[in-house]
Write a protein that holds these residues in place. Structure first.
Motif, PDB file in Angstrom:
ATOM      1  N   ARG A  73       9.544   0.558  -1.432  1.00  0.00           N
ATOM      2  CA  ARG A  73       9.031  -0.767  -1.049  1.00  0.00           C
ATOM      3  C   ARG A  73       9.990  -1.461  -0.097  1.00  0.00           C
ATOM      4  NH1 ARG A  73       9.688  -5.897  -1.920  1.00  0.00           N
ATOM      5  NH2 ARG A  73      11.473  -5.571  -3.316  1.00  0.00           N
ATOM      6  N   ARG A  74      11.280  -1.482  -0.440  1.00  0.00           N
ATOM      7  CA  ARG A  74      12.260  -2.192   0.372  1.00  0.00           C
ATOM      8  C   ARG A  74      12.492  -1.477   1.704  1.00  0.00           C
ATOM      9  NH1 ARG A  74      16.592  -4.729  -3.889  1.00  0.00           N
ATOM     10  NH2 ARG A  74      17.562  -5.376  -1.922  1.00  0.00           N
ATOM     11  N   TYR A  75      12.566  -0.157   1.650  1.00  0.00           N
ATOM     12  CA  TYR A  75      12.811   0.615   2.869  1.00  0.00           C
ATOM     13  C   TYR A  75      11.649   0.449   3.853  1.00  0.00           C
ATOM     14  CZ  TYR A  75      14.268   4.615   5.760  1.00  0.00           C
ATOM     15  OH  TYR A  75      14.681   5.410   6.797  1.00  0.00           O
ATOM     16  N   LEU A  76      10.422   0.639   3.349  1.00  0.00           N
ATOM     17  CA  LEU A  76       9.259   0.588   4.233  1.00  0.00           C
ATOM     18  C   LEU A  76       9.046  -0.814   4.810  1.00  0.00           C
ATOM     19  CD1 LEU A  76       6.719   2.865   2.308  1.00  0.00           C
ATOM     20  CD2 LEU A  76       8.288   3.482   4.154  1.00  0.00           C
ATOM     21  N   ALA A  77       9.389  -1.827   4.036  1.00  0.00           N
ATOM     22  CA  ALA A  77       9.248  -3.204   4.547  1.00  0.00           C
ATOM     23  C   ALA A  77      10.122  -3.409   5.776  1.00  0.00           C
ATOM     24  CB  ALA A  77       9.617  -4.202   3.453  1.00  0.00           C
ATOM     25  N   LYS A  78      11.331  -2.888   5.739  1.00  0.00           N
ATOM     26  CA  LYS A  78      12.229  -3.027   6.883  1.00  0.00           C
ATOM     27  C   LYS A  78      11.715  -2.225   8.084  1.00  0.00           C
ATOM     28  CE  LYS A  78      16.596  -4.108   4.546  1.00  0.00           C
ATOM     29  NZ  LYS A  78      17.034  -5.216   5.436  1.00  0.00           N
ATOM     30  N   ILE A  79      11.205  -1.020   7.829  1.00  0.00           N
ATOM     31  CA  ILE A  79      10.678  -0.190   8.921  1.00  0.00           C
ATOM     32  C   ILE A  79       9.474  -0.874   9.558  1.00  0.00           C
ATOM     33  CG2 ILE A  79       9.587   2.027   9.468  1.00  0.00           C
ATOM     34  CD1 ILE A  79      12.624   2.152   8.890  1.00  0.00           C
ATOM     35  N   ARG A  80       8.614  -1.421   8.708  1.00  0.00           N
ATOM     36  CA  ARG A  80       7.420  -2.115   9.203  1.00  0.00           C
ATOM     37  C   ARG A  80       7.822  -3.322  10.046  1.00  0.00           C
ATOM     38  NH1 ARG A  80       5.659  -3.190   4.618  1.00  0.00           N
ATOM     39  NH2 ARG A  80       4.651  -1.184   4.208  1.00  0.00           N
ATOM     40  N   ALA A  81       8.800  -4.066   9.565  1.00  0.00           N
ATOM     41  CA  ALA A  81       9.249  -5.269  10.278  1.00  0.00           C
ATOM     42  C   ALA A  81       9.885  -4.929  11.620  1.00  0.00           C
ATOM     43  CB  ALA A  81      10.239  -6.039   9.409  1.00  0.00           C
TER      44      ALA A  81
END
Length: 534
Positions: A451-459
Motif C-alpha cells: 500500500r505504502r510503496y504503490l502510493a508513492k509510485i502512483r504519486a
C-alpha cells in the motif's frame, strides 16, 4: 624241442644242427627248414557306425585286424585335412584290435576316415575306414559373454561373445537394445561347425540398460537364432534438457538431447515426433507452439532410447514480454524485437542505500545499459524493484530510492513500475516469514508494504504494479487494501495463472528467444504474456 621263432626273422633257408661231442669228436646232424614271412597286412577294418550325429553320438569305435603284432597309429581325417589321433605309435597284437574315438561335438558334417598306419621295413602300410558325420539339427550352443555388464562412460570398451554352432552355416551377430536393432558385430559370414568368439565396441555414452547379442545362423533355407543378454552401465545417458516447458502460441524453442552429468549436447542422431502436431510440431528438435493445449515431444536415439518433454501451449495474449536483470547478459534487443518480443521489464534496483552508501551498490548492474538499448530497439520498457524491506518505513525508503534513480529515465518508461514481493533469505533470517509470524500477520505486513510503496509510485506519475507468485499474491496481498494496481503474476506449469484479472503472466523461466544467448544449462530468460496494451 621247440624253438621260439623271432618275429623279425628274415626269409630264407635255415637249419637245426644237432651236435654232440663223442671221444673228443663232434657228431652232428642237420635238419633244414625254410622261413618265408607272410606279408604284414591290416585287414577287416570297420567303424561301429557308418553315420554319426555329434550332438547324439559321443563315441565311435574302429576295429581292424593285423597279420602280426606291430606298432601302429590310428588317425582321423576329413576329406581334406588331418583331424587328430585316436592312437599314436601304440603297440597292437596280431589279430583283431579296436580303438574308440571321442567325437568332437562341433564336428562339421561330411565324409571322414580312420587311417590305421604302421611303418614296416621303412614303408608305411595303412588302411582307411570311412564314416559319415551328419548332424541331425543346426543348433547354437555354449553361449556366453566376456562380462555380464560393460561401462559405456569410457570410449573403446568392448564386450565379447562366445558361441558354438553344430553345422557349417552362414552367420550374423546382431546388436539390439531392448527395443531396437543397433547394428552388426558380424554380418553374413560363413562359419564351419565349431566354437567362435566375436567382440563389439560399446559406443561411448550408450544409455544404461539391457542389451543383447542375437546370433543368427542359416543353412539350407533354415534359420535359427539365439539371444544373449548383457547390461550397459555408467553414469552417462542421453536425455532432453528439460522435461516440461510452457510456450505461448507462435513461440518456438529448440530442444536438445544432452548427456547426464556433463550437460554437453548429445551428438548421436535422433528422430523427433509430437503427440499432437496441431498443438505443437517439431522438426530437428525445433518446437513450434500452435494452439492452446498439451503435446509430448519425443526424441529417440539410434539405440532406441527415448526421452520425452511435455509442452504446454498457452494463449499468446496481446504482447510477448521478457524480464531481465544482472543475471541475463549479452542481450541483443534488436533480435528480441524481431522475434516478436515487444515489451521488457527491467530490474532497476533492490533494497535501498544506507546514509553512507552510494546508490550504485543497489542499482542493477545491467539497468542503465539495458534501458537505453531496449528503447533504442523500439521495445516498451517497465521496471521492477526487488524488496528487502523489513518494515513499512523501509518500504517507503525503497520506493523513494526507486523514484530517485528513475528520474532521468522517466521518458523511457512506458510500462508499469512493479514492486517485487517474494520470499528471500534476508526476510527469513530476520523473522519476516509466515512460519515465524503467522499467516495473518505476514499478510497484514505485506499488504501494508505494498500500500505504502504503490502510493508513492502512483504519486510520482507511474503505473503501479505488484509482482508476486500466484500463491503469494492470493495468500498475502489484500488487493482491496493496497489501492489500484496492475498485477504481474508468476505461475509455472499451468495453462493460465490462478490470480483473477492478471495483467501480465510470467509463465516460464526457461525462455530462449532470439537475442538471448543460450547454453544447455544457462542463459535462459523469464517469458511473459501481457493481456492489455500499455
Amino acid at each position: 624241442m621247440t624253438w621260439s621263432v623271432p618275429q623279425n626273422l628274415a626269409d630264407g633257408k635255415y637249419s637245426f644242427r644237432i651236435v654232440s661231442l663223442q671221444n673228443g669228436k663232434e657228431v652232428d646232424r642237420w635238419v633244414d627248414f625254410t622261413v618265408k614271412n607272410t606279408p604284414f597286412s591290416i585287414s577287416a577294418g570297420s567303424a561301429s557306425a557308418s553315420t554319426i550325429d555329434p550332438a547324439k553320438d559321443s563315441k565311435l569305435s574302429c576295429t581292424f585286424t593285423l597279420s602280426k603284432a606291430a606298432t601302429c597309429s590310428v588317425q582321423v581325417w576329413s576329406t581334406t585335412s588331418f583331424v587328430g589321433y585316436v592312437a599314436n605309435n601304440q603297440s597292437f597284437s596280431a589279430g583283431s584290435n579296436s580303438v574308440t574315438w571321442s567325437v568332437p561335438q562341433n564336428l562339421a558334417d561330411g565324409k571322414y576316415s580312420f587311417r590305421i598306419v604302421s611303418l614296416q621295413n621303412g614303408k608305411e602300410v595303412d588302411r582307411w575306414v570311412d564314416f559319415t558325420v551328419k548332424s541331425s539339427t543346426l543348433s547354437i550352443s555354449n553361449t556366453s559373454t566376456s562380462v555380464s555388464s560393460v561401462n559405456a562412460s569410457t570410449a573403446g570398451n568392448k564386450i565379447s561373445l562366445s558361441f558354438k554352432i553344430s553345422q557349417a552355416a552362414n552367420c550374423s551377430v546382431e546388436m539390439w537394445s531392448s527395443s531396437k536393432f543397433l547394428g552388426y558385430a558380424v554380418q553374413n559370414q560363413n562359419y564351419a561347425a565349431g566354437s567362435y568368439n566375436v567382440s563389439w565396441t560399446v559406443p561411448q555414452y550408450l544409455a544404461q540398460g539391457k542389451y543383447s547379442f542375437r546370433i543368427v545362423a542359416t543353412k539350407d533355407g533354415k534359420t535359427i537364432d539365439k539371444w544373449v543378454d548383457f547390461q550397459v552401465t555408467g553414469s552417462y545417458s542421453p536425455y532432453l534438457q528439460g522435461t516440461y516447458f510452457t510456450l505461448a502460441q507462435s513461440e518456438t524453442r529448440q530442444l536438445y538431447t544432452v548427456v547426464k552429468t556433463t550437460s554437453s549436447i548429445w551428438s548421436e542422431a535422433v528422430s523427433w515426433s509430437s503427440s499432437n502436431n496441431a498443438v505443437a510440431s517439431v522438426s530437428g528438435g525445433m518446437v513450434t507452439a500452435k494452439a492452446v493445449g498439451t503435446a509430448n515431444i519425443t526424441a529417440v536415439d539410434k539405440y532406441g532410447n527415448a526421452a520425452t518433454c511435455r509442452i504446454d501451449v498457452v494463449s499468446a495474449g496481446k504482447h510477448r514480454m521478457v524480464d531481465l536483470s544482472y543475471a541475463n547478459s549479452n542481450i541483443n534487443f534488436a533480435q528480441l524485437k524481431a522475434s516478436g518480443v515487444d515489451y521488457v521489464m527491467l530490474r532497476a534496483c533492490y533494497s535501498y542505500p544506507g546514509s553512507t552508501e552510494s546508490d550504485s551498490k543497489y542499482i542493477d548492474s545491467n539497468f542503465d545499459k539495458y534501458i537505453n538499448e531496449a528503447t533504442a530497439a523500439g521495445l516498451k520498457v517497465g521496471v521492477y524493484h526487488f524488496s528487502y524491506a523489513l518494515n513499512a518505513e523501509e518500504a517507503d525508503k525503497e520506493a523513494d530510492f526507486l523514484i530517485r534513480i528513475l528520474d532521468k529515465y522517466k521518458d523511457k518508461i512506458t510500462l508499469p513500475v512493479a514492486y517485487d514481493l517474494e520470499y528471500n533469505s534476508y526476510w527469513t533470517n530476520n523473522g519476516l516469514h509466515p512460519s515465524a509470524m503467522g499467516n495473518a500477520k505476514f499478510k497484514e505486513t505485506m499488504t501494508e508494504f505494498a500500500r505504502r510503496y504503490l502510493a508513492k509510485i502512483r504519486a510520482a506519475g507511474y503505473k503501479p504494479m505488484i509482482y508476486a507468485s500466484s500463491s503469494f499474491y492470493n495468500s498475502f496481498i489484500d488487493a482491496g487494501a493496497v489501492g489500484a494496481h496492475d498485477k504481474w503474476i508468476a505461475h509455472y506449469d499451468v495453462l493460465a495463472p490462478s490470480v483473477s484479472g492478471a495483467d501480465m503472466w510470467q509463465y516460464s523461466s526457461e525462455g530462449t528467444p532470439a537475442g538471448a544467448p543460450y547454453k544447455v544449462d544457462s542463459g535462459r530468460v523469464d517469458m511473459n504474456i501481457v493481456y492489455k496494451d500499455y
